[in-house]
Design a protein around this motif. Sequence first.
Motif, short mmCIF file in Angstrom:
data_model
loop_
_atom_site.label_atom_id
_atom_site.label_comp_id
_atom_site.label_asym_id
_atom_site.label_seq_id
_atom_site.Cartn_x
_atom_site.Cartn_y
_atom_site.Cartn_z
N PHE A 114 0.83 -1.21 0.00
CA PHE A 114 0.00 0.00 0.00
C PHE A 114 0.86 1.26 0.00
CE2 PHE A 114 -2.53 -3.29 2.04
CZ PHE A 114 -3.76 -3.14 1.43
N ARG A 115 0.31 2.31 -0.59
CA ARG A 115 0.92 3.63 -0.53
C ARG A 115 -0.16 4.61 -0.07
NH1 ARG A 115 5.68 5.19 -3.18
NH2 ARG A 115 6.04 7.42 -3.17
N ASP A 116 0.14 5.38 0.96
CA ASP A 116 -0.86 6.25 1.57
C ASP A 116 -0.28 7.64 1.80
OD1 ASP A 116 -3.09 7.17 2.90
OD2 ASP A 116 -2.75 6.05 4.74
N VAL A 117 -1.06 8.66 1.48
CA VAL A 117 -0.68 10.04 1.81
C VAL A 117 -1.43 10.40 3.09
CG1 VAL A 117 -0.66 12.44 1.08
CG2 VAL A 117 -0.29 10.64 -0.61
N ALA A 158 1.38 17.67 9.66
CA ALA A 158 2.41 16.91 8.94
C ALA A 158 1.77 16.16 7.79
CB ALA A 158 3.11 15.93 9.89
N ILE A 159 2.49 16.10 6.69
CA ILE A 159 2.06 15.30 5.54
C ILE A 159 3.14 14.25 5.28
CG2 ILE A 159 1.43 15.30 3.10
CD1 ILE A 159 0.57 18.21 3.44
N LEU A 160 2.74 12.99 5.29
CA LEU A 160 3.68 11.90 5.07
C LEU A 160 3.23 11.05 3.89
CD1 LEU A 160 3.36 12.39 8.36
CD2 LEU A 160 4.80 10.39 8.49
N ILE A 161 4.21 10.55 3.15
CA ILE A 161 3.93 9.57 2.11
C ILE A 161 4.41 8.23 2.67
CG2 ILE A 161 4.41 8.83 -0.25
CD1 ILE A 161 4.92 11.81 -0.90
N VAL A 162 3.44 7.39 3.01
CA VAL A 162 3.73 6.15 3.75
C VAL A 162 3.53 4.94 2.84
CG1 VAL A 162 3.03 4.70 5.69
CG2 VAL A 162 3.04 7.19 5.93
N LYS A 169 11.63 2.47 5.36
CA LYS A 169 12.69 2.75 4.39
C LYS A 169 12.15 3.46 3.15
CE LYS A 169 16.37 0.42 1.80
NZ LYS A 169 16.97 -0.88 1.44
N ASN A 170 10.93 3.09 2.74
CA ASN A 170 10.33 3.67 1.54
C ASN A 170 9.22 4.67 1.85
OD1 ASN A 170 11.82 2.25 -0.58
ND2 ASN A 170 10.84 0.42 0.22
N SER A 171 9.15 5.11 3.11
CA SER A 171 8.21 6.16 3.50
C SER A 171 9.00 7.44 3.75
CB SER A 171 7.47 5.76 4.78
OG SER A 171 6.76 4.56 4.59
N LYS A 172 8.33 8.58 3.58
CA LYS A 172 9.05 9.84 3.82
C LYS A 172 8.11 10.93 4.32
CE LYS A 172 8.79 11.55 -0.96
NZ LYS A 172 9.58 12.05 -2.10
N ILE A 173 8.71 11.88 5.04
CA ILE A 173 7.96 13.04 5.54
C ILE A 173 7.97 14.08 4.43
CG2 ILE A 173 7.86 14.81 7.31
CD1 ILE A 173 9.63 12.82 9.02
N TYR A 174 6.79 14.42 3.93
CA TYR A 174 6.69 15.38 2.83
C TYR A 174 6.76 16.81 3.33
CZ TYR A 174 4.87 17.72 -1.32
OH TYR A 174 4.72 18.55 -2.39
N ASP A 175 6.07 17.10 4.45
CA ASP A 175 6.03 18.48 4.94
C ASP A 175 5.56 18.49 6.39
OD1 ASP A 175 6.24 21.26 4.88
OD2 ASP A 175 4.15 21.53 4.29
N THR A 176 6.06 19.45 7.18
CA THR A 176 5.55 19.70 8.53
C THR A 176 5.35 21.20 8.71
OG1 THR A 176 7.80 19.82 9.45
CG2 THR A 176 6.68 17.69 9.57
N GLN A 177 4.33 21.56 9.48
CA GLN A 177 4.04 22.97 9.76
C GLN A 177 3.74 23.14 11.24
OE1 GLN A 177 0.80 24.24 7.27
NE2 GLN A 177 1.86 23.79 5.37
N TYR A 178 4.31 24.17 11.83
CA TYR A 178 4.08 24.52 13.24
C TYR A 178 4.35 23.35 14.18
CZ TYR A 178 1.38 27.99 10.61
OH TYR A 178 0.99 28.94 9.70
N ALA A 179 5.22 22.45 13.79
CA ALA A 179 5.44 21.25 14.60
C ALA A 179 6.29 21.56 15.83
CB ALA A 179 6.09 20.16 13.76
N PHE A 180 7.46 22.15 15.63
CA PHE A 180 8.36 22.51 16.71
C PHE A 180 8.52 21.38 17.73
CE2 PHE A 180 6.19 26.59 15.48
CZ PHE A 180 7.20 27.00 14.63
N MET A 181 8.03 21.60 18.96
CA MET A 181 8.20 20.62 20.03
C MET A 181 7.29 19.40 19.87
SD MET A 181 10.55 22.06 21.84
CE MET A 181 10.52 21.19 23.39
#
Length: 199
Positions: free
Chosen positions: A59-62, A77-81, A123-135
Amino acid sequence: MRRPINLLIILIVAFVAIFLWEKLKTFNPFGTEEASTTHNIVLKEMTTLGKIELANFTFRDVVEQEIKRSYLPNPKAILIVQGNAIGCIDLTKVKAEDVATKNDTLIVHLPDPELCHYSIDHKNSKIYDTQYAFMNEQQLLNEAYKSAESKIQQSALEMGILEQTRKNADLVLRPILENISGKKVVLQFRLSATLSAPK
């Protein structure tokens, strides 16, 4: 006479300074030339495995994950999993009474197919973007991966991984058993695996 001597001393001092600078430039009193690792591993448990894997769904999930806040901006956060689910049959559940012979036919009653494994392929998943995450970034990512893993389990079942496992058992196991036994083989599953749940 003094002037050439002074000039010679200055040149010697300059050469010594340059030499020392080149040596000290790469000098690190805390540096290491070789890393040493010691392991003390102990076998905790040994389990007999009899599960034969017969179906693998990838499976591939956004995933869009968000933490709701009352005042501050919501961390997002947006992840491509990518992940997979594996359908299997546990052959350790097959008993002597599950195997019967009728004329030139061998009848084998198999246990229900199972969803024996599902997980995130980090290994084949990645973090696409994060906003206001900080702590809150680690909490945000952990929740996103946990949600994605649960979705893989749900999607695999909804998309028929158990039925595909059942079909693949006939494609994979039956020829093997026929070659071993020299008989025609019929595979049957227990009643709970063939009936749909009442609505």
